[in-house]
Design an enzyme around this catalytic site. Structure first.
Site, short mmCIF file in Angstrom:
data_model
loop_
_atom_site.label_atom_id
_atom_site.label_comp_id
_atom_site.label_asym_id
_atom_site.label_seq_id
_atom_site.Cartn_x
_atom_site.Cartn_y
_atom_site.Cartn_z
CG ASN A 156 -5.75 2.84 -4.00
OD1 ASN A 156 -6.31 3.22 -4.24
ND2 ASN A 156 -4.73 3.61 -2.82
CE LYS A 183 -1.71 1.67 -3.83
NZ LYS A 183 0.07 1.27 -3.29
CG HIS A 212 -2.18 6.20 -0.94
ND1 HIS A 212 -1.40 5.66 -1.17
CD2 HIS A 212 -3.17 5.12 -0.67
CE1 HIS A 212 -1.07 4.40 -1.40
NE2 HIS A 212 -1.80 3.98 -0.78
CD GLU A 233 0.67 4.90 -3.48
OE1 GLU A 233 0.00 4.34 -4.62
OE2 GLU A 233 1.04 3.30 -3.16
CD GLU A 249 -2.67 2.14 3.15
OE1 GLU A 249 -2.83 0.95 2.72
OE2 GLU A 249 -3.06 3.23 1.68
N GLY A 286 2.78 -2.51 -1.26
CA GLY A 286 3.31 -2.98 -2.43
C GLY A 286 4.62 -3.94 -2.52
CB SER A 307 1.78 -6.20 1.73
OG SER A 307 2.74 -5.79 1.11
P1 PGA Z 1 -0.99 -2.88 -1.59
O1 PGA Z 1 -1.84 -1.76 -1.22
O2 PGA Z 1 -1.98 -3.25 -0.21
O3 PGA Z 1 -0.59 -2.73 -2.29
O4 PGA Z 1 0.11 -2.95 -0.36
C1 PGA Z 1 -2.11 -1.22 -0.15
C2 PGA Z 1 -2.23 0.89 -0.78
O5 PGA Z 1 -1.86 1.48 -0.78
O6 PGA Z 1 -3.64 1.26 -0.79
#
Ligand code: PGA
Length: 255
Positions: free
Chosen positions: A9, A11, A94, A96, A166, A172, A213
């Site tokens: 992803n 983003k 997601h 976000e 997640e 992140g 992460s």
């Molecule tokens: P990350 O994000 O690997 O940077 O923690 C995962 C995601 O939001 O799908």
């Protein structure tokens, strides 16, 4: 029995040129890798160029979001009709999208229906925040997200859904869940609830990723868990060497 599936992803990262360059580097590492589905999810403006750059590749393509209507006065939105033929997958719900842009469970459900109506394979994201986690509400909350998302979805549609568990506190932050904890939540709040909603058989067929992460150093920890079939990778999917290492090491852990 379930084929591993690892998706990146990206983003809101990568201009079109940078996206094509990353995909070319990924092809050099990952084209022809067998026994695992791999996909990248670049931002909308790069989708067409990345599709082109993936011609003849085994790497699949996904979008990061979409609206549920086919067309109309929805300034700034992208419809499933526009993604059909361009993408194989679409990320839905997601955290976000839910937390920064206010997407509700009801919206997520509409988007899931729209994905199936237009032949897109959804990657449905669920996960609890830190307060919920600390209060011991994870199983109830994540289970509730699953119930709401799958409202009115048929067993056949459920089978082709990928769920990404997640935990928001792990996204992140560089602080992942442990493989064991993620495995347990996925087994109870995701696969367990899917078994209640559909059947054991359907629940066993659905691929469930862990996200938050994920990096080369912990790919094996997650992928060696029985309930975890893959990963949704954010930050580490922006570097070809890291994403390729996650795919290869993760796949080896499943074999
Ligand atoms: P990350 O994000 O690997 O940077 O923690 C995962 C995601 O939001 O799908």
């Amino acid at each position: 029995m379930r084929k591993p599936f690892i998706a990146g992803n990206w983003k809101m990262h990568k201009t079109t040129d940078a996206a094509v360059a990353l995909v070319e580097a990924l092809r050099a590492e990952l084209d022809g890798v067998e026994g695992c589905d791999v996909a990248v999810c670049p931002p909308f403006p790069a989708l067409a160029a990345v599709r082109e750059a993936l011609t003849g590749s085994t790497i699949g393509l996904g979008a990061q979001n979409m609206y549920w209507e086919e067309k109309g006065a929805f300034t700034g939105e992208v419809s499933p009709v526009m993604l059909k033929g361009l993408c194989d997958y679409v990320i839905i719900g997601h955290s976000e999208r839910r937390n920064v842009f206010g997407e509700s469970d009801a919206w997520v459900n509409k988007k899931l229906h729209a994905a199936f109506a237009h032949g897109l394979k959804p990657i449905l994201c669920v996960g609890e925040n830190l307060e919920q986690n600390k209060a011991g509400e994870t199983v109830e909350f994540v289970g509730g997200q699953i119930r709401a998302a799958f409202e009115g979805i048929t067993a056949e549609q459920a089978r082709i859904t990928t769920v990404a568990y997640e935990p928001i506190w792990a996204i992140g932050t560089g602080v992942p869940a442990t493989g064991e904890d993620a495995n347990e939540i996925i087994g109870t709040a995701v696969r367990g609830v899917l078994a209640e909603l559909f059947s054991d058989d359907v629940a066993q067929a659905i691929r469930i990723q862990y996200g938050g992460s994920v990096k080369p150093a912990n790919a094996v920890e997650f992928m060696s868990q029985a309930e975890i079939d893959g990963a949704l990778v954010g930050g580490a999917s922006l570097k070809a060497a890291d994403f390729a290492a996650i795919v290869k090491d993760g796949l080896a852990a499943k074999e």
